[in-house]
Design an enzyme around this catalytic site. Structure first.
Site, PDB file in Angstrom:
ATOM      1  NE  ARG A  25      29.309  49.931  84.579  1.00  0.00           N
ATOM      2  CZ  ARG A  25      30.456  50.541  84.279  1.00  0.00           C
ATOM      3  NH1 ARG A  25      31.555  49.836  84.063  1.00  0.00           N
ATOM      4  NH2 ARG A  25      30.500  51.861  84.169  1.00  0.00           N
ATOM      5  NE  ARG A 117      42.034  58.303  86.331  1.00  0.00           N
ATOM      6  CZ  ARG A 117      41.637  57.274  85.573  1.00  0.00           C
ATOM      7  NH1 ARG A 117      42.341  56.153  85.556  1.00  0.00           N
ATOM      8  NH2 ARG A 117      40.569  57.377  84.827  1.00  0.00           N
ATOM      9  CD  GLN A 161      35.938  55.751  86.037  1.00  0.00           C
ATOM     10  OE1 GLN A 161      36.570  56.510  86.791  1.00  0.00           O
ATOM     11  NE2 GLN A 161      36.541  54.946  85.189  1.00  0.00           N
ATOM     12  CB  SER A 187      31.012  58.579  79.660  1.00  0.00           C
ATOM     13  OG  SER A 187      32.133  59.141  79.033  1.00  0.00           O
ATOM     14  CG  ASP A 290      38.120  54.059  77.396  1.00  0.00           C
ATOM     15  OD1 ASP A 290      38.783  54.961  77.957  1.00  0.00           O
ATOM     16  OD2 ASP A 290      37.502  53.190  78.035  1.00  0.00           O
ATOM     17  CE  LYS A 317      39.381  58.375  80.697  1.00  0.00           C
ATOM     18  NZ  LYS A 317      38.390  57.453  81.290  1.00  0.00           N
ATOM     19  NE  ARG A 363      41.083  52.234  76.967  1.00  0.00           N
ATOM     20  CZ  ARG A 363      40.536  51.039  76.786  1.00  0.00           C
ATOM     21  NH1 ARG A 363      40.731  50.383  75.660  1.00  0.00           N
ATOM     22  NH2 ARG A 363      39.796  50.486  77.737  1.00  0.00           N
ATOM     23  CE  LYS A 389      44.416  51.251  83.489  1.00  0.00           C
ATOM     24  NZ  LYS A 389      44.090  50.981  84.892  1.00  0.00           N
TER      25      LYS A 389
END
Length: 409
Positions: A25, A117, A161, A187, A290, A317, A363, A389
């Site tokens: 951001r 996605r 998002q 989220s 996450d 994801k 993750r 990543k």
């Protein structure tokens, strides 16, 4: 690269890397500003480098050295651009509206699971606002035309998002705009981070009863600041501590808007009971997706059954994370059952070790490294290079606090 992690508890101090969510951001807002911004404590993960390269392609000048970026905002907007988003969903979904608001005819490319996605809200709404897509359910795809303002109806249950992408783009338009949520916004803490970034750069957004109102004709002002520590990365060390390690975690802001700050509260509640075990949990993870992989590891060591709920979005994801973490843990003695939108985790007390795949998901790889601290034999993680990543030196940090690993090319 395949890594074998030997069972060993961890001890020492780590400074968590800067927040990837905040850094995306800050880079975008700085690149849209009228002037020069300086961002410090930037971490060169693949996703952040992708966002920087995309903003360069849109006309920003970015000098990145060490952990500092000096960003001169876009002056000359190109007629066309190719944006390589690598595997970053944030980069893609944030920058589709930005490129369209700038009026840049853009080709978007990516790899891994990114081409699959969804970008559905943009496909549904943008043709009503001057933008056409050349899109066949994959990448590359192209956008053409300049976005115009008005009312944007967006399903808030797919991903926050899309809301962030619109919030970055709409101040640039001549017309006023309104984002109207057609469902509950999941989220939301991620959108709160976006709103904070916009305020720092002089852009005003009004939260309404069912969405957001954004006045047109606003100008981004330059702002210099430091990226705060990442709670989503700290979560791996927080859970390791709950499993018996002794890690001092530095670099976090207690005033953070990050939703993943919830990990602190979760781990404080998972206290040892009178039998020396961990309490099971039942968590709505709609705002903290996450955290799910490493929380599934935590649940495997709790007494009784733990539940992850409202996490269906994890199936789109970098991999299907609900399936991936279930397969990994079950392969080494765990008892994880997939539910339609979550997981049921039966505590087993210890895991066997063995061999698992990372599913090319950072993750998943880092969560299994935490699981290895309580395995009864070594755990081999195939494809562990995927940590680049978000946390390229994760395994070096892991070793610095006592972790023992061996590497294969």
């Amino acid at each position: 690269m395949n890594i074998t992690v030997f069972p060993k508890k961890l001890s020492g101090q780590v400074t968590v890397p800067p927040s990837k969510s905040v850094a995306h951001r800050m880079v975008i807002a700085a690149a849209l500003s009228n002037g020069v911004s300086e961002i410090t404590n930037l971490y060169p993960s693949v996703d952040i480098l992708a966002t920087m390269d995309c903003m360069r392609a849109l006309g920003a000048k970015i000098d990145f050295d060490g952990d500092k970026a000096v960003i001169e905002g876009i002056k000359d907007i190109p007629e066309s651009a190719v944006l390589d988003c690598c595997e970053s969903g944030s980069t893609l979904r944030f920058l589709i509206p930005v490129a369209c608001a700038l009026g840049v005819d853009t080709q978007f490319i990516g790899r891994g699971r990114l081409p699959q996605r969804p970008i559905t809200p943009y496909l549904e709404e943008f043709p009503k606002h001057g933008v056409s897509f050349e899109y066949d359910n994959t990448m590359p795809f192209s956008t053409n035309g300049k976005l115009t303002g008005g009312k944007f109806y967006v399903d808030g249950g797919i991903s926050s998002q899309f809301i962030t992408g619109l919030l970055f783009a709409l101040p640039l338009l001549e017309e006023d705009s309104e984002i109207i949520l057609t469902s509950h916004l999941e989220s939301k803490p991620y959108v709160d981070i976006t709103l904070g970034t916009l305020r720092e750069h002089g852009c005003q957004v009004e939260e309404t009863e069912n969405g957001y109102f954004v006045k047109g004709g606003q100008n981004y002002m330059p702002f210099s600041g430091r990226v705060e520590g990442d709670y989503s990365q700290a979560a791996f060390f927080k859970v390791a501590n709950s499993l018996g390690s002794d890690i001092d975690i530095a670099g976090l802001s207690e005033k953070s808007f990050q939703g993943d700050k919830k990990i602190v509260e979760i781990c404080e509640k998972i206290v040892y009971n009178k039998n020396g075990g961990l309490q099971p949990f039942d968590l709505d993870c709609s705002d903290i997706p996450d955290l799910v992989p490493v929380l599934t590891v935590l649940g495997s060591f709790c007494e009784g059954k733990s539940y992850i709920r409202n996490a269906a979005r994890l199936r789109i994801k970098e991999c299907d994370r609900l399936s991936a973490i279930s397969q990994c843990l079950n392969a080494i003695g765990g008892k994880v059952t997939e539910l339609e939108d979550g997981l049921e985790i039966e505590g087993v007390g210890s895991l066997n070790g063995g061999e698992v795949d990372s599913f090319n998901d950072h993750r998943i790889a880092m969560s299994m490294a935490v699981a290895a601290t309580r395995c009864t034999s070594p755990l081999k993680i195939n494809g562990a290079e995927c940590v680049s990543k978000s946390y390229p030196d994760f395994f070096e940090v892991y070793e610095s606090i006592g972790g023992e690993i061996s590497r294969e090319p």
